[in-house]
Design a protein around this motif. Structure first.
Motif, PDB file in Angstrom:
ATOM      1  N   GLY A 181       0.799  -1.213   0.000  1.00 45.11           N
ATOM      2  CA  GLY A 181       0.000   0.000   0.000  1.00 45.11           C
ATOM      3  C   GLY A 181       0.831   1.262   0.000  1.00 45.11           C
ATOM      4  N   ALA A 182       0.166   2.384  -0.162  1.00 42.95           N
ATOM      5  CA  ALA A 182       0.798   3.703  -0.191  1.00 42.95           C
ATOM      6  C   ALA A 182       0.272   4.538   0.957  1.00 42.95           C
ATOM      7  CB  ALA A 182       0.509   4.403  -1.523  1.00 42.95           C
TER       8      ALA A 182
ATOM      9  N   VAL B  18      -1.535  12.340  -7.272  1.00 47.48           N
ATOM     10  CA  VAL B  18      -2.488  11.363  -7.808  1.00 47.48           C
ATOM     11  C   VAL B  18      -2.834  10.341  -6.734  1.00 47.48           C
ATOM     12  CG1 VAL B  18      -2.793   9.489  -9.482  1.00 47.48           C
ATOM     13  CG2 VAL B  18      -1.777  11.649 -10.211  1.00 47.48           C
ATOM     14  N   ALA B  19      -1.809   9.846  -6.040  1.00 50.95           N
ATOM     15  CA  ALA B  19      -2.031   8.831  -5.009  1.00 50.95           C
ATOM     16  C   ALA B  19      -2.927   9.347  -3.889  1.00 50.95           C
ATOM     17  CB  ALA B  19      -0.685   8.374  -4.441  1.00 50.95           C
TER      18      ALA B  19
ATOM     19  N   GLU C 228       0.492   1.794  -5.823  1.00 49.95           N
ATOM     20  CA  GLU C 228       0.041   1.177  -4.574  1.00 49.95           C
ATOM     21  C   GLU C 228      -1.207   1.865  -4.027  1.00 49.95           C
ATOM     22  OE1 GLU C 228       0.975  -1.538  -2.819  1.00 49.95           O
ATOM     23  OE2 GLU C 228       2.228  -2.120  -4.519  1.00 49.95           O
ATOM     24  N   ALA C 229      -1.492   3.077  -4.517  1.00 51.32           N
ATOM     25  CA  ALA C 229      -2.729   3.765  -4.142  1.00 51.32           C
ATOM     26  C   ALA C 229      -3.871   3.451  -5.102  1.00 51.32           C
ATOM     27  CB  ALA C 229      -2.489   5.272  -4.098  1.00 51.32           C
TER      28      ALA C 229
ATOM     29  N   LEU D 143       4.700   9.332 -19.490  1.00 51.80           N
ATOM     30  CA  LEU D 143       4.139   8.727 -18.286  1.00 51.80           C
ATOM     31  C   LEU D 143       2.731   9.274 -18.098  1.00 51.80           C
ATOM     32  CD1 LEU D 143       5.678   8.086 -14.815  1.00 51.80           C
ATOM     33  CD2 LEU D 143       3.520   9.345 -14.985  1.00 51.80           C
ATOM     34  N   ILE D 144       1.778   8.375 -17.851  1.00 47.57           N
ATOM     35  CA  ILE D 144       0.406   8.743 -17.489  1.00 47.57           C
ATOM     36  C   ILE D 144       0.076   8.013 -16.195  1.00 47.57           C
ATOM     37  CG2 ILE D 144      -2.019   8.817 -18.208  1.00 47.57           C
ATOM     38  CD1 ILE D 144      -1.108   8.352 -21.093  1.00 47.57           C
ATOM     39  N   ALA D 145      -0.584   8.702 -15.272  1.00 45.20           N
ATOM     40  CA  ALA D 145      -0.985   8.071 -14.015  1.00 45.20           C
ATOM     41  C   ALA D 145      -2.352   8.582 -13.605  1.00 45.20           C
ATOM     42  CB  ALA D 145       0.029   8.356 -12.907  1.00 45.20           C
ATOM     43  N   GLY D 146      -3.227   7.665 -13.223  1.00 45.49           N
ATOM     44  CA  GLY D 146      -4.554   8.033 -12.737  1.00 45.49           C
ATOM     45  C   GLY D 146      -5.355   6.782 -12.456  1.00 45.49           C
TER      46      GLY D 146
END
Length: 275
Positions: free
Chosen positions: A142-143, A204-205, A231-232, A249-252
């Protein structure tokens, strides 16, 4: 040397990041000097960047002498353990220079070659000494922000999505990136540009932004933050099935990622290859 667990690696990374962040904060309070520029006049390195990386490198070598090291400000060295520490001593150096409280020490431990498209991240820490916020994650563990477990925002409609991004040090590329934003801004709630990829990924997390994308990142910019975002519950990657890299890089959250990815793809095709 026996292979430690991700949790054990995280404990060491956390301790080192806090000590390094305290050093960076002291140097910020004493006044910052630019040591040199790199790829462009805007791309700077300060004496504090170098001093902080020297400290991080020494502390890692004392605790884990067989591990490799891959940092922004010094020569990469391979190890024999199969583990490599990927380090950005001060991510957001321009913010650091100007006293903007959005810079961070970023430390990750990865297994395999120090290449984002193939490595396995085991532990990551992003510490903002200006605010005292400590973001952590271990593989499968986890985060967290401090003791609070993090969860990326889900179920966000695209028109209500707050999207983070960053810009290149190249003026010509920044112009093209601005055109991408111009095509994107009418489809989302708004755009944010914080100036630290590590903190963007932690945002984002923690749900402070809904999605983040950027081109031109180096491995040390995102190694820890990408693990924290994953981890989130965030999806981290690039176009299609590609892993994150310097190309993109893409994060969501997966639902929002999958909605916005094809829109970004069309905008990038339209603008990012212009000359």
């Amino acid at each position: 040397m026996t292979t430690p667990s991700p949790a054990e690696l995280l404990d060491l990374a956390r301790t080192i990041a806090i000590e390094a962040g305290e050093l960076a904060a002291r140097r910020r309070s004493e006044g910052v000097e630019v040591a040199e520029t790199k790829s462009a006049p805007e791309d700077i390195v300060t004496h504090a960047d170098r001093e902080t990386e020297v400290l991080i490198r020494r502390l890692i070598a004392e605790a884990r002498p067989d591990d490799g090291f891959y940092g922004e400000e010094s020569e990469a060295t391979p190890g024999t353990s199969g583990l490599t520490w990927v380090v950005d001593p001060i991510d957001g150096t321009v913010n650091f220079l100007y006293g903007i409280p959005a810079y961070a020490v970023s430390i990750a431990v990865v297994e395999g070659d120090p290449e984002p498209t193939t490595w396995t991240a085991l532990a990551g820490v992003v510490f903002n000494p200006a605010t005292g916020e400590l973001f952590t994650a271990s593989a499968g563990g986890g985060a967290y922000l401090g003791d609070r477990r993090l969860q990326a925002n889900t179920g966000v409609p695209l028109p209500l999505a707050l999207v983070g991004t960053g810009f290149s040090y190249s003026a010509a590329r920044r112009v093209r990136q601005a055109k991408v934003i111009g095509g994107l801004v009418e489809t989302v709630r708004d755009i944010r540009r914080i100036g630290s990829a590590a903190l963007d990924l932690c945002s984002v997390a923690s749900g402070r932004i809904d999605l983040y994308y950027e081109r031109g990142l180096n491995p040390w910019d995102h190694a820890a933050g990408a693990l924290i975002a994953r981890e989130a519950g965030a999806k981290v990657g690039a176009f299609g099935t590609d892993r994150e890299s310097s190309d993109l890089l893409i994060a969501g959250a997966p639902d929002l990622y999958d909605t916005l990815e094809p829109i970004l793809s069309k905008l990038f095709v339209s603008h990012m290859n212009e000359r």
